[in-house]
Design an enzyme around this catalytic site. Structure first.
Site, PDB file in Angstrom:
ATOM      1  N   ASP A 290      30.173  84.353  49.806  1.00  0.00           N
ATOM      2  CA  ASP A 290      30.403  84.353  48.357  1.00  0.00           C
ATOM      3  C   ASP A 290      30.266  85.762  47.782  1.00  0.00           C
ATOM      4  OD1 ASP A 290      31.023  83.154  45.947  1.00  0.00           O
ATOM      5  OD2 ASP A 290      28.956  82.604  45.490  1.00  0.00           O
TER       6      ASP A 290
ATOM      7  N   ASN B 115      37.673  74.748  45.457  1.00  0.00           N
ATOM      8  CA  ASN B 115      38.308  76.040  45.197  1.00  0.00           C
ATOM      9  C   ASN B 115      39.790  75.931  44.809  1.00  0.00           C
ATOM     10  OD1 ASN B 115      36.280  77.753  47.704  1.00  0.00           O
ATOM     11  ND2 ASN B 115      35.981  77.697  45.495  1.00  0.00           N
TER      12      ASN B 115
HETATM   13  C1  IPE Z   1      31.371  78.515  47.704  1.00  0.00           C
HETATM   14  O1  IPE Z   1      31.599  79.528  46.792  1.00  0.00           O
HETATM   15  C2  IPE Z   1      32.588  78.284  48.523  1.00  0.00           C
HETATM   16  C3  IPE Z   1      32.914  79.320  49.483  1.00  0.00           C
HETATM   17  C4  IPE Z   1      32.186  80.374  49.763  1.00  0.00           C
HETATM   18  C5  IPE Z   1      34.137  79.116  50.204  1.00  0.00           C
HETATM   19  P1  IPE Z   1      32.041  79.224  45.297  1.00  0.00           P
HETATM   20  O2  IPE Z   1      32.173  80.537  44.641  1.00  0.00           O
HETATM   21  O3  IPE Z   1      33.222  78.332  45.282  1.00  0.00           O
HETATM   22  O4  IPE Z   1      30.775  78.418  44.756  1.00  0.00           O
HETATM   23  P2  IPE Z   1      30.299  78.112  43.274  1.00  0.00           P
HETATM   24  O5  IPE Z   1      31.498  77.724  42.480  1.00  0.00           O
HETATM   25  O6  IPE Z   1      29.677  79.376  42.760  1.00  0.00           O
HETATM   26  O7  IPE Z   1      29.288  77.022  43.435  1.00  0.00           O
HETATM   27  C1  IPE Z   2      34.553  84.144  47.983  1.00  0.00           C
HETATM   28  O1  IPE Z   2      33.857  84.550  46.887  1.00  0.00           O
HETATM   29  C2  IPE Z   2      34.444  82.679  48.237  1.00  0.00           C
HETATM   30  C3  IPE Z   2      35.718  81.936  48.167  1.00  0.00           C
HETATM   31  C4  IPE Z   2      35.782  80.822  47.519  1.00  0.00           C
HETATM   32  C5  IPE Z   2      36.907  82.422  48.863  1.00  0.00           C
HETATM   33  P1  IPE Z   2      34.296  84.201  45.396  1.00  0.00           P
HETATM   34  O2  IPE Z   2      35.778  84.286  45.269  1.00  0.00           O
HETATM   35  O3  IPE Z   2      33.697  82.904  44.990  1.00  0.00           O
HETATM   36  O4  IPE Z   2      33.625  85.392  44.624  1.00  0.00           O
HETATM   37  P2  IPE Z   2      32.798  85.334  43.280  1.00  0.00           P
HETATM   38  O5  IPE Z   2      31.712  84.332  43.502  1.00  0.00           O
HETATM   39  O6  IPE Z   2      33.736  84.947  42.211  1.00  0.00           O
HETATM   40  O7  IPE Z   2      32.276  86.720  43.135  1.00  0.00           O
HETATM   41 MG    MG Z   3      31.877  82.429  44.206  1.00  0.00          MG
END
Ligand code: IPE
Ligand code: IPE
Ligand code: MG
Length: 227
Positions: free
Chosen positions: A15, A63
């Site tokens: 993340d 997502n």
């Molecule tokens: C969790 O990250 C999913 C992945 C890393 C693929 P998100 O960015 O989707 O999680 P939330 O929305 O902050 O819970």
């Molecule tokens: C990658 O991080 C996780 C995926 C869902 C691909 P994010 O895209 O959630 O990044 P942040 O949390 O918005 O910084």
């Molecule tokens: Mg995220």
């Protein structure tokens, strides 16, 4: 460093790509590009230090709520990875995709299937959770068992029928990006996983920080309900 603790499985919640890009005043996709590179680096580091099972949370069932342009950019990176893995596979590493595959294009599904089949005999495993939801995984397992005629379901049945049936449960789950939640990751398998959260954004994660986390893991007392 050598892994002292007999760690069999590390799972990563990757993340922070979006925020990493934002800090650089770049579009979120820019962060995903670097995140994809980091994924390759971290996976090979885990095998180097002797961890045989490594899982990455790449895309959740939730997502899909993101803008189409971002989803498409992530799918493109995924396709690039599939092509690359097909051409220059690590002969030792079996790849498994955790998640509901029907949502993907025919082309993508056939590439995923090819890779899984071609590497199924490998001892080390790389699990990529994509279109993955921990709750959906449990529901799918239960429905599969029902369709096979089961009327009473045991914990063992679910363990054997979740997507990651091939892997032992993760000893540790590492989430980058500062959020302290699992976001629907490995709901069943994480029952006794040691959880680690770091503010480091995924593209910034360094090997030395993984070493530090492994050291902390070594100091934790895993009791599994015992004394
Ligand atoms: C969790 O990250 C999913 C992945 C890393 C693929 P998100 O960015 O989707 O999680 P939330 O929305 O902050 O819970
Ligand atoms: C990658 O991080 C996780 C995926 C869902 C691909 P994010 O895209 O959630 O990044 P942040 O949390 O918005 O910084
Ligand atoms: Mg995220």
């Amino acid at each position: 460093m050598e892994v002292q603790n007999d760690i069999k499985h590390i799972a990563f919640i990757m993340d922070g790509n979006g925020r990493w890009a934002k800090k650089r005043m770049m579009p979120r996709e820019y962060g995903h590009n670097f995140g994809a590179k980091k994924f390759r680096e971290v996976a090979s580091y885990c095998y180097d230090i002797g961890v045989p099972y490594v899982t990455f949370y790449a895309f959740s069932t939730e997502n899909w709520k993101r803008p189409v342009s971002e989803v498409n950019a992530i799918m493109k990176l995924f396709m690039e990875y599939l092509d690359e893995a097909q051409k220059s596979r690590d002969k030792d590493v079996g790849i498994a995709f955790l998640g509901e595959k029907m949502r993907f294009s025919e082309e993508m599904r056939s590439k995923m299937k090819f890779l899984e089949n071609a590497t199924s005999a490998c001892h080390k495993k790389l699990c990529i959770a994509i279109n993955y939801g921990g709750r959906a995984e449990i529901v799918d397992a239960v429905n599969k068992l029902f369709s096979e005629g089961k009327t009473e379901i045991t914990e063992e049945d679910i363990t054997n029928n979740i997507y990651s049936g091939i892997c032992p449960p993760p000893d540790m789950i590492i989430r980058t990006g500062g959020e302290m939640r699992l976001s629907n990751f490995l709901m069943w398998q994480s029952a006794y996983s040691e959880l680690f959260f770091t503010d480091t954004l995924w593209p910034d994660l360094r090997k030395s920080e993984i070493d530090d986390i492994i050291e902390q893991f070594g100091k934790r007392k895993r009791r599994f309900g015992g004394v």
